[in-house]
Design a protein around this motif. Structure first.
Motif, short mmCIF file in Angstrom:
data_model
loop_
_atom_site.label_atom_id
_atom_site.label_comp_id
_atom_site.label_asym_id
_atom_site.label_seq_id
_atom_site.Cartn_x
_atom_site.Cartn_y
_atom_site.Cartn_z
N VAL A 17 -3.28 -4.92 -5.50
CA VAL A 17 -3.70 -5.24 -4.45
C VAL A 17 -3.66 -4.31 -3.79
CG1 VAL A 17 -3.41 -6.61 -3.27
CG2 VAL A 17 -2.41 -7.04 -6.04
N ASP A 18 -3.04 -3.42 -3.54
CA ASP A 18 -2.51 -2.98 -2.26
C ASP A 18 -3.77 -1.41 -2.50
OD1 ASP A 18 -0.65 -3.36 -1.28
OD2 ASP A 18 0.75 -2.98 -2.40
N LYS A 19 -4.23 -1.41 -3.13
CA LYS A 19 -5.10 -0.35 -3.83
C LYS A 19 -6.73 -0.90 -2.89
CE LYS A 19 -4.79 2.86 -7.49
NZ LYS A 19 -4.93 2.59 -8.80
N THR A 20 -7.16 -2.14 -3.47
CA THR A 20 -7.92 -2.72 -3.59
C THR A 20 -7.77 -2.45 -2.11
OG1 THR A 20 -7.97 -3.62 -5.95
CG2 THR A 20 -9.06 -4.97 -3.84
N LEU C 47 3.05 -12.14 4.89
CA LEU C 47 2.22 -11.22 3.33
C LEU C 47 2.93 -10.49 3.10
CD1 LEU C 47 -0.74 -11.61 6.61
CD2 LEU C 47 -0.74 -12.64 4.33
N GLU C 48 2.82 -10.42 1.88
CA GLU C 48 3.88 -9.36 1.36
C GLU C 48 2.85 -8.16 1.20
OE1 GLU C 48 6.40 -9.04 0.87
OE2 GLU C 48 7.17 -11.59 0.45
N HIS C 49 1.79 -7.95 0.53
CA HIS C 49 0.48 -7.38 0.71
C HIS C 49 -0.93 -7.54 1.63
CE1 HIS C 49 1.57 -6.65 -3.49
NE2 HIS C 49 2.17 -8.16 -3.88
N PHE C 50 -0.74 -6.09 2.32
CA PHE C 50 -0.98 -6.56 3.99
C PHE C 50 -1.38 -4.32 3.71
CE2 PHE C 50 1.77 -4.25 6.01
CZ PHE C 50 2.77 -5.16 5.95
N GLN C 51 -2.76 -4.28 4.36
CA GLN C 51 -3.21 -2.68 4.68
C GLN C 51 -3.61 -3.06 6.40
OE1 GLN C 51 -3.10 -0.06 3.23
NE2 GLN C 51 -4.20 1.22 4.59
#
Lengths: 120, 120, 120
Positions: A17-20, C47-51
């Protein structure tokens, strides 16, 4: 601005997920549509409860929604949509026996009523 | 297309989420508005943090949002909205002493900037 | 109506989520735009997954989205947006070394296809 939401069904267990998210953000920056990489705010949410259609066959999906301040042309939006979809299509491997659907939606945010501030 | 989002507050402990999604999808198919059941992508998210109004009384809600590609008539959208609400109203029993609100929103997705693909 | 969504990144560990929702609802009621406090339905999602952008620097954000039935003036919407942002700006302390962005979006919901009911 922009905000990107990625939803993915919990049966897509191989998804990094994070890489995406980072790849999607890189594609957005490469589009030349955004002044600062800092403005791109993306998140991913895993869906534990979902139902595709009316069948109980193994199915899953990734749905991306990109929210932009209003004002961009239909052509620009279509190009952004297709370039994000291309990232999703490149995310193999997919789980054996699961029918996976990928989609990208673009939506406008009302520019006049959007407020923001950066801290620190 | 279409995408359905169901949010429910965590105090609605009797809700059978997966069954509810399947019932909503069946109602969408029965509407005759969608060519293939495979296209209907629904998900439910439990809300652990919520606040209804400014009171601390026990309250909860279910909020459904149906996203359609643009182009359907107001009448069709109103009918879809009411038929989805009817499913929610039929979801008893509700927790004792909790004031529950049910809502259904329909929204258009920009048809020109929507991309999708099916895999496998 | 209205519906408020608050998303916050998991690295904002000092955020008192429930208190924040109550403050946001109080500001909405104080605006005089809404007839009944009971109608305001707010939720927060971590949000556990974010960028944020393309950098790996510590960054986070809070994104608020307020959904209103269509028909309010641009001025009213702008005022609501700014008053909600003011609540977010008052949420200190922020984590040391994290660049935090705060944003508020207002969006219209199609009044003709919005259905609701209250139970109990």
């Amino acid at each position: 601005m922009p905000h990107l939401h990625l939803e993915y069904t919990a049966n897509l267990t191989d998804l990094t997920v994070d890489k995406t998210l980072l790849r999607l953000n890189n594609v957005l920056m490469a589009s030349g549509q955004f002044g600062s990489e800092f403005d791109i705010k993306s998140r991913a949410v895993k869906l534990e409860h979902f139902q595709v259609g009316t069948s109980l066959n193994p199915r899953g999906f990734i749905a991306v929604k990109l929210s932009l301040l209003s004002g961009r042309s239909p052509q620009v939006k279509q190009q952004l949509s297709e370039s994000l979809l291309a990232v999703l299509q490149d995310l193999s491997p997919w789980p054996e026996g699961v029918q996976v659907q990928l989609s990208v939606e673009l939506r406008d945010m009302d520019r006049d009523a959007y407020s923001k501030v950066a801290i620190g």
